[in-house]
Design a protein around this motif. Structure first.
Motif, PDB file in Angstrom:
ATOM      1  N   LEU A 240       0.828  -1.215  -0.120  1.00 57.45           N
ATOM      2  CA  LEU A 240      -0.074  -0.101   0.119  1.00 57.45           C
ATOM      3  C   LEU A 240       0.729   1.293   0.158  1.00 57.45           C
ATOM      4  O   LEU A 240       0.514   2.065  -1.006  1.00 57.45           O
ATOM      5  CB  LEU A 240      -0.925  -0.176   1.198  1.00 57.45           C
ATOM      6  N   LEU A 241       1.828   1.283   0.873  1.00 55.12           N
ATOM      7  CA  LEU A 241       2.931   2.513   0.830  1.00 55.12           C
ATOM      8  C   LEU A 241       3.590   2.684  -0.410  1.00 55.12           C
ATOM      9  O   LEU A 241       3.673   3.735  -0.913  1.00 55.12           O
ATOM     10  CB  LEU A 241       3.799   2.386   2.050  1.00 55.12           C
ATOM     11  N   HIS A 242       3.786   1.563  -0.926  1.00 57.60           N
ATOM     12  CA  HIS A 242       4.516   1.657  -2.498  1.00 57.60           C
ATOM     13  C   HIS A 242       3.554   1.844  -3.238  1.00 57.60           C
ATOM     14  O   HIS A 242       4.050   3.108  -4.236  1.00 57.60           O
ATOM     15  CB  HIS A 242       5.112   0.212  -2.860  1.00 57.60           C
ATOM     16  N   ARG A 243       2.503   1.723  -3.418  1.00 60.55           N
ATOM     17  CA  ARG A 243       1.288   2.084  -4.550  1.00 60.55           C
ATOM     18  C   ARG A 243       1.034   3.721  -4.069  1.00 60.55           C
ATOM     19  O   ARG A 243       0.930   4.392  -5.063  1.00 60.55           O
ATOM     20  CB  ARG A 243      -0.005   1.457  -4.079  1.00 60.55           C
ATOM     21  N   LEU A 244       1.180   4.180  -3.039  1.00 59.20           N
ATOM     22  CA  LEU A 244       0.835   5.592  -2.735  1.00 59.20           C
ATOM     23  C   LEU A 244       2.129   6.336  -2.919  1.00 59.20           C
ATOM     24  O   LEU A 244       2.309   7.533  -2.718  1.00 59.20           O
ATOM     25  CB  LEU A 244       0.562   5.816  -1.224  1.00 59.20           C
ATOM     26  N   GLU A 245       3.389   5.808  -3.298  1.00 61.83           N
ATOM     27  CA  GLU A 245       4.567   6.325  -3.422  1.00 61.83           C
ATOM     28  C   GLU A 245       5.233   6.846  -2.211  1.00 61.83           C
ATOM     29  O   GLU A 245       5.896   8.004  -2.401  1.00 61.83           O
ATOM     30  CB  GLU A 245       4.704   7.278  -4.609  1.00 61.83           C
ATOM     31  N   VAL A 246       4.893   6.198  -1.261  1.00 62.06           N
ATOM     32  CA  VAL A 246       5.398   6.600   0.189  1.00 62.06           C
ATOM     33  C   VAL A 246       6.629   5.629   0.642  1.00 62.06           C
ATOM     34  O   VAL A 246       6.530   4.521   0.430  1.00 62.06           O
ATOM     35  CB  VAL A 246       4.563   6.373   1.174  1.00 62.06           C
ATOM     36  N   HIS A 247       7.947   6.181   0.685  1.00 58.11           N
ATOM     37  CA  HIS A 247       8.969   5.535   1.071  1.00 58.11           C
ATOM     38  C   HIS A 247       9.301   5.435   2.541  1.00 58.11           C
ATOM     39  O   HIS A 247      10.024   6.313   2.954  1.00 58.11           O
ATOM     40  CB  HIS A 247      10.267   5.872   0.221  1.00 58.11           C
ATOM     41  N   ALA A 248       8.489   4.734   3.033  1.00 60.71           N
ATOM     42  CA  ALA A 248       8.500   4.550   4.528  1.00 60.71           C
ATOM     43  C   ALA A 248       8.402   2.947   5.119  1.00 60.71           C
ATOM     44  O   ALA A 248       7.810   2.135   4.014  1.00 60.71           O
ATOM     45  CB  ALA A 248       7.389   5.380   4.916  1.00 60.71           C
ATOM     46  N   ASP A 249       8.890   2.520   6.000  1.00 59.51           N
ATOM     47  CA  ASP A 249       8.515   1.358   6.433  1.00 59.51           C
ATOM     48  C   ASP A 249       7.318   1.095   7.032  1.00 59.51           C
ATOM     49  O   ASP A 249       6.595   1.856   7.444  1.00 59.51           O
ATOM     50  CB  ASP A 249       9.639   1.236   7.782  1.00 59.51           C
ATOM     51  N   ALA A 250       6.473  -0.257   6.950  1.00 57.75           N
ATOM     52  CA  ALA A 250       5.460  -0.285   7.130  1.00 57.75           C
ATOM     53  C   ALA A 250       5.031  -0.889   8.566  1.00 57.75           C
ATOM     54  O   ALA A 250       4.159  -0.692   9.162  1.00 57.75           O
ATOM     55  CB  ALA A 250       4.657  -1.508   6.109  1.00 57.75           C
ATOM     56  N   VAL A 251       6.359  -1.325   9.282  1.00 54.20           N
ATOM     57  CA  VAL A 251       6.400  -1.613  10.665  1.00 54.20           C
ATOM     58  C   VAL A 251       5.459  -0.874  11.621  1.00 54.20           C
ATOM     59  O   VAL A 251       4.784  -1.515  12.280  1.00 54.20           O
ATOM     60  CB  VAL A 251       7.701  -1.894  11.242  1.00 54.20           C
ATOM     61  N   PRO A 252       5.712   0.757  11.537  1.00 56.63           N
ATOM     62  CA  PRO A 252       4.822   1.341  12.578  1.00 56.63           C
ATOM     63  C   PRO A 252       3.480   1.247  12.169  1.00 56.63           C
ATOM     64  O   PRO A 252       2.473   1.129  13.409  1.00 56.63           O
ATOM     65  CB  PRO A 252       5.230   2.532  12.272  1.00 56.63           C
ATOM     66  N   TYR A 253       2.946   1.013  10.946  1.00 57.55           N
ATOM     67  CA  TYR A 253       1.470   0.649  10.782  1.00 57.55           C
ATOM     68  C   TYR A 253       1.002  -0.726  11.131  1.00 57.55           C
ATOM     69  O   TYR A 253      -0.082  -0.956  11.505  1.00 57.55           O
ATOM     70  CB  TYR A 253       1.169   0.972   9.469  1.00 57.55           C
ATOM     71  N   VAL A 254       1.964  -1.685  10.907  1.00 53.77           N
ATOM     72  CA  VAL A 254       1.638  -2.989  11.210  1.00 53.77           C
ATOM     73  C   VAL A 254       1.617  -3.101  12.882  1.00 53.77           C
ATOM     74  O   VAL A 254       0.664  -3.655  13.279  1.00 53.77           O
ATOM     75  CB  VAL A 254       2.706  -3.990  10.952  1.00 53.77           C
ATOM     76  N   ASP A 255       2.598  -2.318  13.405  1.00 50.50           N
ATOM     77  CA  ASP A 255       2.410  -2.415  15.062  1.00 50.50           C
ATOM     78  C   ASP A 255       1.122  -1.823  15.332  1.00 50.50           C
ATOM     79  O   ASP A 255       0.403  -2.234  16.545  1.00 50.50           O
ATOM     80  CB  ASP A 255       3.620  -1.594  15.493  1.00 50.50           C
ATOM     81  N   LEU A 256       0.825  -0.718  14.663  1.00 49.99           N
ATOM     82  CA  LEU A 256      -0.592   0.074  15.110  1.00 49.99           C
ATOM     83  C   LEU A 256      -1.669  -0.957  14.951  1.00 49.99           C
ATOM     84  O   LEU A 256      -2.801  -1.159  15.595  1.00 49.99           O
ATOM     85  CB  LEU A 256      -0.688   1.256  14.215  1.00 49.99           C
ATOM     86  N   PHE A 257      -1.764  -1.769  13.779  1.00 50.47           N
ATOM     87  CA  PHE A 257      -2.958  -2.726  13.596  1.00 50.47           C
ATOM     88  C   PHE A 257      -2.848  -3.647  14.829  1.00 50.47           C
ATOM     89  O   PHE A 257      -4.019  -3.799  15.384  1.00 50.47           O
ATOM     90  CB  PHE A 257      -2.514  -3.649  12.335  1.00 50.47           C
ATOM     91  N   PHE A 258      -1.692  -4.149  15.365  1.00 48.84           N
ATOM     92  CA  PHE A 258      -1.764  -4.928  16.323  1.00 48.84           C
ATOM     93  C   PHE A 258      -2.147  -4.463  17.599  1.00 48.84           C
ATOM     94  O   PHE A 258      -2.901  -4.974  18.428  1.00 48.84           O
ATOM     95  CB  PHE A 258      -0.513  -6.062  16.487  1.00 48.84           C
ATOM     96  N   GLU A 259      -1.856  -3.057  17.819  1.00 53.95           N
ATOM     97  CA  GLU A 259      -2.377  -2.407  18.957  1.00 53.95           C
ATOM     98  C   GLU A 259      -3.960  -2.260  19.156  1.00 53.95           C
ATOM     99  O   GLU A 259      -4.601  -2.485  20.086  1.00 53.95           O
ATOM    100  CB  GLU A 259      -1.494  -1.175  18.875  1.00 53.95           C
ATOM    101  N   LEU A 260      -4.327  -1.879  17.995  1.00 55.20           N
ATOM    102  CA  LEU A 260      -5.837  -1.842  17.810  1.00 55.20           C
ATOM    103  C   LEU A 260      -6.495  -3.204  17.833  1.00 55.20           C
ATOM    104  O   LEU A 260      -7.584  -3.262  18.353  1.00 55.20           O
ATOM    105  CB  LEU A 260      -6.090  -0.952  16.438  1.00 55.20           C
ATOM    106  N   THR A 261      -5.945  -4.259  17.438  1.00 53.77           N
ATOM    107  CA  THR A 261      -6.758  -5.348  17.353  1.00 53.77           C
ATOM    108  C   THR A 261      -6.388  -6.340  18.525  1.00 53.77           C
ATOM    109  O   THR A 261      -7.138  -7.256  18.648  1.00 53.77           O
ATOM    110  CB  THR A 261      -6.543  -6.039  16.141  1.00 53.77           C
ATOM    111  N   THR A 262      -5.682  -5.916  19.453  1.00 51.08           N
ATOM    112  CA  THR A 262      -5.341  -6.468  20.754  1.00 51.08           C
ATOM    113  C   THR A 262      -5.974  -5.903  21.694  1.00 51.08           C
ATOM    114  O   THR A 262      -6.236  -6.599  22.831  1.00 51.08           O
ATOM    115  CB  THR A 262      -3.799  -6.976  20.829  1.00 51.08           C
ATOM    116  N   LYS A 263      -6.349  -4.784  21.847  1.00 48.33           N
ATOM    117  CA  LYS A 263      -6.819  -3.881  23.033  1.00 48.33           C
ATOM    118  C   LYS A 263      -8.053  -3.656  22.438  1.00 48.33           C
ATOM    119  O   LYS A 263      -8.530  -2.731  22.058  1.00 48.33           O
ATOM    120  CB  LYS A 263      -6.021  -2.561  23.311  1.00 48.33           C
ATOM    121  N   VAL A 264      -8.880  -4.783  22.675  1.00 49.81           N
ATOM    122  CA  VAL A 264     -10.359  -4.799  22.362  1.00 49.81           C
ATOM    123  C   VAL A 264     -11.288  -4.749  23.477  1.00 49.81           C
ATOM    124  O   VAL A 264     -10.962  -5.231  24.691  1.00 49.81           O
ATOM    125  CB  VAL A 264     -10.585  -5.853  21.159  1.00 49.81           C
ATOM    126  N   GLU A 265     -12.772  -4.592  23.437  1.00 54.37           N
ATOM    127  CA  GLU A 265     -13.508  -4.980  24.071  1.00 54.37           C
ATOM    128  C   GLU A 265     -14.737  -5.540  23.547  1.00 54.37           C
ATOM    129  O   GLU A 265     -14.913  -5.473  22.353  1.00 54.37           O
ATOM    130  CB  GLU A 265     -14.096  -3.460  24.876  1.00 54.37           C
TER     131      GLU A 265
END
Length: 144
Positions: A71-96
């Motif tokens: 997705l970042l590549h398609r958006l022409e963003v030259h950045a590591d995906a890891v912060p967004y992967v970590d955010l995904f897991f933060e959001l999907t592990t802290k649930v109610e």
């Protein structure tokens, strides 16, 4: 024929999962993109559904790393995906739970109940509640 057992999905059915739009919002904001958050969301979800159909099996962490990098590549963003992967897991592990979940599950009258989810083990390990079900089966456990 009487109902003998029931299975439930976890995310979006028993567990609130409404904060995932934060990921495309963060991508757009972090990189000052002119594309809409909705377009980023749609592209991400399309990549996700495509990736979950591929073989061999991959964990959600592996899938999210792959598709967020794409997705970042398609958006022409030259950045590591890891912060967004970590955010995904933060959001999907802290649930109610949705407010009515325990009442509904406890009202099953002794019928067998289970949860079947495409989650990873780390999701289930992070839940801070117990559900009155016979078992929880995640895709990572059966590699499918």
């Amino acid at each position: 024929m009487p109902v003998k057992a029931m299975t439930f999905d976890a995310y979006g059915t028993l567990l609130r999962n409404e904060s995932l739009r934060l990921i495309p919002q963060r991508i757009v904001a972090d990189h000052r993109l002119s594309v809409s958050i909705g377009d980023v969301w749609d592209a991400w979800i399309t990549l996700y559904f495509e990736a979950t159909q591929l073989t061999p099996f991959r964990t959600l962490r592996d899938i999210q790393n792959s598709i967020l990098s794409q997705l970042l590549h398609r958006l022409e963003v030259h950045a590591d995906a890891v912060p967004y992967v970590d955010l995904f897991f933060e959001l999907t592990t802290k649930v109610e739970l949705y407010p009515e979940v325990l009442t509904v599950l406890n009202a099953l009258g002794g019928r067998r109940a289970a949860i079947v989810s495409n989650a990873d083990h780390e999701h289930i390990a992070a839940w801070n509640f117990t559900l009155p079900v016979e078992f929880i089966l995640v895709s990572e456990a059966v590699r499918a």
